[in-house]
Design a protein around this motif. Sequence first.
Motif, short mmCIF file in Angstrom:
data_model
loop_
_atom_site.label_atom_id
_atom_site.label_comp_id
_atom_site.label_asym_id
_atom_site.label_seq_id
_atom_site.Cartn_x
_atom_site.Cartn_y
_atom_site.Cartn_z
N MET A 69 -14.84 27.68 23.42
CA MET A 69 -14.22 27.80 24.74
C MET A 69 -13.39 29.08 24.82
O MET A 69 -12.91 29.60 23.81
CB MET A 69 -13.33 26.58 25.01
N TYR A 70 -13.23 29.57 26.04
CA TYR A 70 -12.54 30.84 26.26
C TYR A 70 -11.10 30.79 25.76
O TYR A 70 -10.59 31.77 25.21
CB TYR A 70 -12.58 31.18 27.75
N SER A 71 -10.46 29.64 25.93
CA SER A 71 -9.05 29.53 25.56
C SER A 71 -8.83 29.54 24.05
O SER A 71 -7.71 29.81 23.60
CB SER A 71 -8.47 28.24 26.15
N LEU A 72 -9.86 29.26 23.26
CA LEU A 72 -9.68 29.20 21.81
C LEU A 72 -9.46 30.58 21.20
O LEU A 72 -8.84 30.71 20.15
CB LEU A 72 -10.91 28.55 21.16
N SER A 73 -9.98 31.62 21.86
CA SER A 73 -9.78 32.98 21.36
C SER A 73 -8.60 33.66 22.04
O SER A 73 -8.44 34.88 21.94
CB SER A 73 -11.05 33.81 21.58
N ASP A 74 -7.80 32.89 22.74
CA ASP A 74 -6.65 33.43 23.49
C ASP A 74 -5.43 32.59 23.13
O ASP A 74 -5.06 31.65 23.84
CB ASP A 74 -6.95 33.37 24.99
N ALA A 75 -4.81 32.95 22.01
CA ALA A 75 -3.70 32.14 21.50
C ALA A 75 -2.52 32.11 22.47
O ALA A 75 -1.88 31.07 22.66
CB ALA A 75 -3.25 32.69 20.15
N SER A 76 -2.24 33.23 23.12
CA SER A 76 -1.10 33.29 24.04
C SER A 76 -1.40 32.65 25.39
O SER A 76 -0.49 32.29 26.13
CB SER A 76 -0.67 34.74 24.25
N GLY A 77 -2.68 32.54 25.72
CA GLY A 77 -3.07 31.98 27.02
C GLY A 77 -3.02 32.98 28.15
O GLY A 77 -3.28 32.63 29.31
N LEU A 78 -2.70 34.25 27.86
CA LEU A 78 -2.56 35.26 28.91
C LEU A 78 -3.89 35.51 29.61
O LEU A 78 -3.97 35.48 30.85
CB LEU A 78 -2.02 36.56 28.31
N ARG A 79 -4.94 35.78 28.84
CA ARG A 79 -6.23 36.06 29.46
C ARG A 79 -6.77 34.84 30.20
O ARG A 79 -7.38 34.98 31.27
CB ARG A 79 -7.23 36.51 28.39
N THR A 80 -6.52 33.67 29.65
CA THR A 80 -6.96 32.45 30.33
C THR A 80 -6.29 32.31 31.69
O THR A 80 -6.94 31.97 32.69
CB THR A 80 -6.63 31.22 29.45
N SER A 81 -5.00 32.58 31.74
CA SER A 81 -4.26 32.45 33.00
C SER A 81 -4.70 33.52 34.00
O SER A 81 -4.76 33.26 35.21
CB SER A 81 -2.76 32.55 32.75
N ILE A 82 -5.01 34.72 33.53
CA ILE A 82 -5.45 35.79 34.43
C ILE A 82 -6.80 35.44 35.05
O ILE A 82 -7.03 35.62 36.26
CB ILE A 82 -5.52 37.13 33.67
N VAL A 83 -7.71 34.93 34.23
CA VAL A 83 -9.02 34.52 34.74
C VAL A 83 -8.87 33.41 35.78
O VAL A 83 -9.52 33.43 36.83
CB VAL A 83 -9.93 34.07 33.58
#
Length: 414
Positions: free
Chosen positions: A257-271
């Motif tokens: 999942m996309y969120s697994l490679s985004d520890a801070s969650g920044l990219r997930t929130s931007i998307v």
Amino acid sequence: MLRRISLTSFSSKFFKSHSENLNYLRSSSSSPDSNLVATSATALHLPTASPSKAATDFVSLTRHYGRCYWELSKARLSMLVVATSGTGFVLGSGSAIDLSALSWTCLGTMMVAASANSLNQVFEINNDAKMKRTSRRPLPSGRITIPHAVGWASSVGIAGTSLLATQTNMLAAGLAASNLILYAFVYTPLKQIHPVNTWVGAIVGAIPPLLGWAAASNDISLNGMILPAALYFWQIPHFMALAYLCRNDYAAGGFKMYSLSDASGLRTSIVALRNSIYLIPLGFLAYHWGVTSEWFCLESTVLTLAISAAAFSFYRDRTKEKARRMFHASLLYLPVFMTGLLIHRRSDNQQFLEDNAKDFVKSASSLETIELEDENGNQNIKAKHPFRTQVRPPVAYASVAPFPFLPAPSYSFP
């Protein structure tokens, strides 16, 4: 003393023989001579197998497999798919809604969705067994076998596609079959390979309303893309929030999942925020393309700003609480958006587009052609301008852009 022991031994042998006879009679009840055995049992005053017990076993078995089929089909998710397909059918129906065709469309969509979800669980049985959220599903828990689940999925998938082909049209059936293949054989394995699976899954979710539109109109047109586009962009913040909340579970299950490679969650929130903003123009397009009345523009904008605000809140404070709030906002968005489409839909949307096209042609034909001469008077320059409208070169508008407080210069021709 010896006599008492002999009597006890005889009685135990008698009751043992009696129980063996009962077992034999019960096991023979399904044979061709069952009537004869039952008659013999009655003559010997022996108890027979109760019909109520067989009926109880049948009811229990039916409930068991019914529950398994319900869970394999992810019935609640499938009903959401049916709702989007039905909404697409109504939007594509124009002034007259064929209720019979609508019913067949919903039933066929439900069957195909059930098949796709069942195949998804067949392929992910090992992954589901590792996740707390899915470990109690029918296949990981052993309540149903894999061949049984495959047989169920195949039968309802073929039946649903055939139903759409015979009761609606081949275009709707083709979309249903394509979506089944895309979900079960592309999206499902992709979940264990690459995070792009979320975007592929969004395409899968966007097809059912298009299927409904095609079932009603036997056509795919531009104004039929409003709800599919809304579903596509809506699914991104919805699943980004879900993947962020359940990322430990997804990691345990082996999903990429996309969120697994985004520890801070920044990219997930931007998307999530970016795709929420993409929903804003859809209300205006729905009105401009003749799908809804102008009131839907306002309602859709307010609704989209609400989910965008939740996404922005998650962007600023990337916590599970904010992600959960964005997830709940996404759950509210879709039913309200579809309800607004149905309330404000224009039953004459095709006529509306045709009238707009005629007005455009009429206004274009009212243009006048004027002849202009250059400074030397050697060449005629032909230009067109609207009737009773002053012509302004592009530089006039360009000069306004950097200085909005200045009046636009006007130009006149001799």
